[in-house]
Scaffold this active site. Structure first.
Site, mmCIF file in Angstrom:
data_model
loop_
_atom_site.group_PDB
_atom_site.id
_atom_site.type_symbol
_atom_site.label_atom_id
_atom_site.label_comp_id
_atom_site.label_asym_id
_atom_site.label_seq_id
_atom_site.Cartn_x
_atom_site.Cartn_y
_atom_site.Cartn_z
ATOM 1 N N HIS A 18 56.946 20.181 -86.766
ATOM 2 C CA HIS A 18 56.304 20.942 -85.823
ATOM 3 C C HIS A 18 57.520 21.300 -84.956
ATOM 4 O O HIS A 18 58.706 20.743 -84.884
ATOM 5 C CB HIS A 18 55.088 20.397 -85.113
ATOM 6 N N HIS A 47 59.907 18.688 -83.468
ATOM 7 C CA HIS A 47 61.021 18.130 -84.284
ATOM 8 C C HIS A 47 62.157 19.281 -84.459
ATOM 9 O O HIS A 47 63.279 18.828 -84.197
ATOM 10 C CB HIS A 47 60.616 18.138 -85.980
ATOM 11 N N CYS A 102 50.102 -0.982 -86.054
ATOM 12 C CA CYS A 102 49.739 0.340 -86.147
ATOM 13 C C CYS A 102 50.381 1.058 -87.188
ATOM 14 O O CYS A 102 51.604 1.169 -87.259
ATOM 15 C CB CYS A 102 49.737 1.254 -84.773
ATOM 16 N N CYS A 153 52.324 4.341 -86.259
ATOM 17 C CA CYS A 153 53.779 3.974 -85.488
ATOM 18 C C CYS A 153 54.644 3.336 -86.493
ATOM 19 O O CYS A 153 55.825 2.921 -86.001
ATOM 20 C CB CYS A 153 53.405 3.397 -84.191
ATOM 21 N N CYS A 189 45.556 1.832 -80.877
ATOM 22 C CA CYS A 189 46.839 2.305 -80.676
ATOM 23 C C CYS A 189 46.765 3.289 -79.473
ATOM 24 O O CYS A 189 45.987 4.303 -79.515
ATOM 25 C CB CYS A 189 47.668 3.070 -81.575
ATOM 26 N N HIS A 227 48.154 6.463 -80.923
ATOM 27 C CA HIS A 227 47.455 7.447 -81.883
ATOM 28 C C HIS A 227 45.925 7.170 -81.636
ATOM 29 O O HIS A 227 45.231 8.051 -82.407
ATOM 30 C CB HIS A 227 47.622 6.801 -83.325
ATOM 31 N N LYS A 258 50.991 15.976 -75.740
ATOM 32 C CA LYS A 258 52.235 15.774 -76.537
ATOM 33 C C LYS A 258 51.816 16.290 -77.933
ATOM 34 O O LYS A 258 50.639 16.085 -78.142
ATOM 35 C CB LYS A 258 52.640 14.237 -76.626
ATOM 36 N N LYS A 310 50.048 16.303 -84.935
ATOM 37 C CA LYS A 310 49.224 16.941 -86.082
ATOM 38 C C LYS A 310 47.726 16.509 -86.053
ATOM 39 O O LYS A 310 47.031 17.372 -86.069
ATOM 40 C CB LYS A 310 49.904 16.659 -87.345
#
Length: 524
Positions: A21, A24, A130, A133, A155, A158, A305, A308
């Site tokens: 995305h 990155h 997790c 992560c 987490c 997430h 933030k 996906k």
């Protein structure tokens, strides 16, 4: 830096379990721009990026898609991660994949070296993990679940349930490096940048370090521990080592000596791995720590933030298909103070594209070249006597070049672009003030007209050079339009630290027609 110094810089290696995305893309173009700047300034530059392909998350994703882990990562890298570099016009020197034999063999050599030096021991472990992560979680990173996960520990990043893992693992004696790390942060204050990131790392280490589990024994998708093949090396240890393995650690000592140590640019969510665990591992191996770790902020979309799982991820091509890769690079690197969080919105991107690129820089280039074609038969005119106003432009160009280089040294690409943009603004004001179209009507003002258009075109020559690491495509078009390629040489060969020197563009150079550098964008 002085010209010729070694400058090795890395992106994080990305986890290719999903498509890239704009977050990155942001990290990658920032590192690419820093590398292009140093390369063009004459430094011995090497830029590394790549993919982190082991671990439990990848194993599960492959199984869910009916593929072997290797088939799955090969597909992801070929279809999504290599194309990202083309989409964003990235000039990386190497791309490392953690499934490559060159990486796997050298990781084993490194882990064996720190084992032989007494920094690894066997132990038992129980902790909440997790998978998203690929990380064991501390108390502060665990929250109570809500909704469908009520009653479970999840987490904090997430919001997915954590798994309680009980394993016999190998541990790295991270706790032994607490004092050495605190000394590093104290004696090298810019080891972690910006200051907010440094403060976070110092406070984390001061709170005490626990030894780190560096192997897993419940699955086999990873690099085998050299002295015990019933274990694979923990994915994060394997991943961090890419920065050393890619430049020859354990295989080509000359290349490793030439490149290492380097700089790492990372998102702030993976700062601790890079600023705490990685230097400790290097100390354990008797190697130099990195030159520095720079943590940039998050890209926020609608205040969140990007991710996906929350559907806030935006593919870079959604932007580049409309605005082009140069505008993508310019927008993210100039609109967000590097090191801070930044919000993305289509409205802001569109407004900046129109105001700064199309009307500001693009229009300046088009009208200057058009006037040279109209008034001087397409030949750059010589300058006559300089007035105070002309000399002020020369001062602004010299100052901008100096300031931009200093800002790049501080990893503040946004400040470098702001410094360079003073030239754009000054030249637009200069043309408005000097009215070359009015001077052209008076034969007695011919010499003055030549001075004004030489000043504008020489300013554009400096702009093309200084902006080329940020916007390589449009600056190349401008360079060719100025006729500079024929008389001065290739744009990529222009020494950036001398770009502010006045009088490089030669009078008599033939200019070439310039289509709009930033065409009007039709938006639905």
């Amino acid at each position: 830096m002085t010209s010729g110094d070694s400058f090795y810089i890395t992106t994080p290696i990305y986890y290719p379990s999903d498509v890239p995305h704009i977050g990155h893309g942001y990290t990658t173009v920032a590192v690419d721009t820093l590398a292009r700047w140093h390369r063009q300034a004459g430094d011995d530059t090497w830029m590394l990026t790549g993919t982190d392909e082991h671990g439990q998350k990848m194993l599960r994703a492959a199984a869910a898609n009916g593929a072997t882990p290797q088939e799955w990562v090969d597909k992801l890298v070929a279809e999504a991660w290599f194309p990202l570099l083309q989409t964003l016009n990235v000039a990386n020197d190497d791309f490392i994949r953690t499934t490559q034999p060159r990486h796997e063999e050298r990781v084993q050599a490194f882990v064996q070296a720190i084992y032989d030096r007494g920094y690894i021991y066997a132990g038992e472990f129980e902790a909440l993990y997790c998978v998203g992560c690929e990380e064991f979680k501390t108390e502060s990173e665990i929250v109570d679940g809500t909704g469908e996960f009520e009653g479970l520990k999840v987490c904090a990043i997430h919001s997915k349930p954590l798994e309680l893992l009980q394993e016999k693992n190998y541990f790295f004696k991270l706790s032994e490096f607490q004092d050495a790390l605190l000394d590093l942060y104290k004696n090298t204050p810019d080891f972690v940048r910006p200051d907010s990131a440094r403060n976070e790392v110092v406070s984390f280490v001061k709170n005490g370090l626990k030894d780190l589990s560096i192997s897993r024994s419940t699955f086999d998708w990873g690099i085998k521990v050299p002295w015990d093949d019933s274990h694979v090396i923990y994915v994060w240890v394997d991943a961090l080592l890419n920065y050393a393995t890619a430049i020859g650690y354990g295989a080509d000592e000359e290349e490793f000596g030439r490149r290492w140590p380097g700089y790492h640019v990372v998102g702030k969510d993976i700062l601790r791995f890079h600023a705490v665990i990685w230097p400790a591992m290097l100390m354990a191996a008797g190697l130099e720590v990195p030159r520095g770790v720079f943590a940039h902020g998050w890209l926020l979309v609608g205040g969140e933030k990007m991710s996906k799982s929350k559907l806030t991820g935006i593919a870079p091509t959604e932007i580049t298909d409309v605005f082009g890769s140069d505008a993508y690079r310019f927008y993210f690197l100039s609109a967000i103070p590097f090191g801070h969080d930044g919000s993305f919105s289509w409205e802001d991107l569109s407004a900046r594209y129109q105001a700064e690129l199309a009307n500001g820089f693009g229009n300046l280039a088009s009208r200057t070249i058009a006037m040279i074609e109209r008034y001087f038969e397409g030949m750059v005119p010589p300058a006559d006597a300089y007035t105070a106003g002309d000399l002020e432009i020369q001062r602004i160009v010299a100052d901008a070049a100096r300031s931009a280089d200093a800002a790049v040294e501080r990893f503040r690409i946004d400040e470098a672009i702001a410094a360079i943009w003073t030239i754009v603004d000054a030249l637009n004001g200069y043309i408005t003030e000097n009215e070359p179209w009015a001077l052209a009507k008076d034969d007695a003002q011919r010499a003055r007209l030549g001075t004004v258009l030489y000043t504008a075109s020489e300013g554009l020559r400096a702009l093309a050079a200084l902006l080329s690491p940020v916007m390589p495509i449009s600056t190349e078009k401008l360079w060719i339009a100025l006729g500079a390629a024929e008389t001065i040489g290739r744009l990529c060969d222009q020494p950036l630290r001398e770009a502010g020197t006045w009088g490089v563009l030669r009078p008599g150079t033939s200019v070439n027609g310039l289509a709009p550098l930033f065409p009007r964008v039709e938006q639905n």
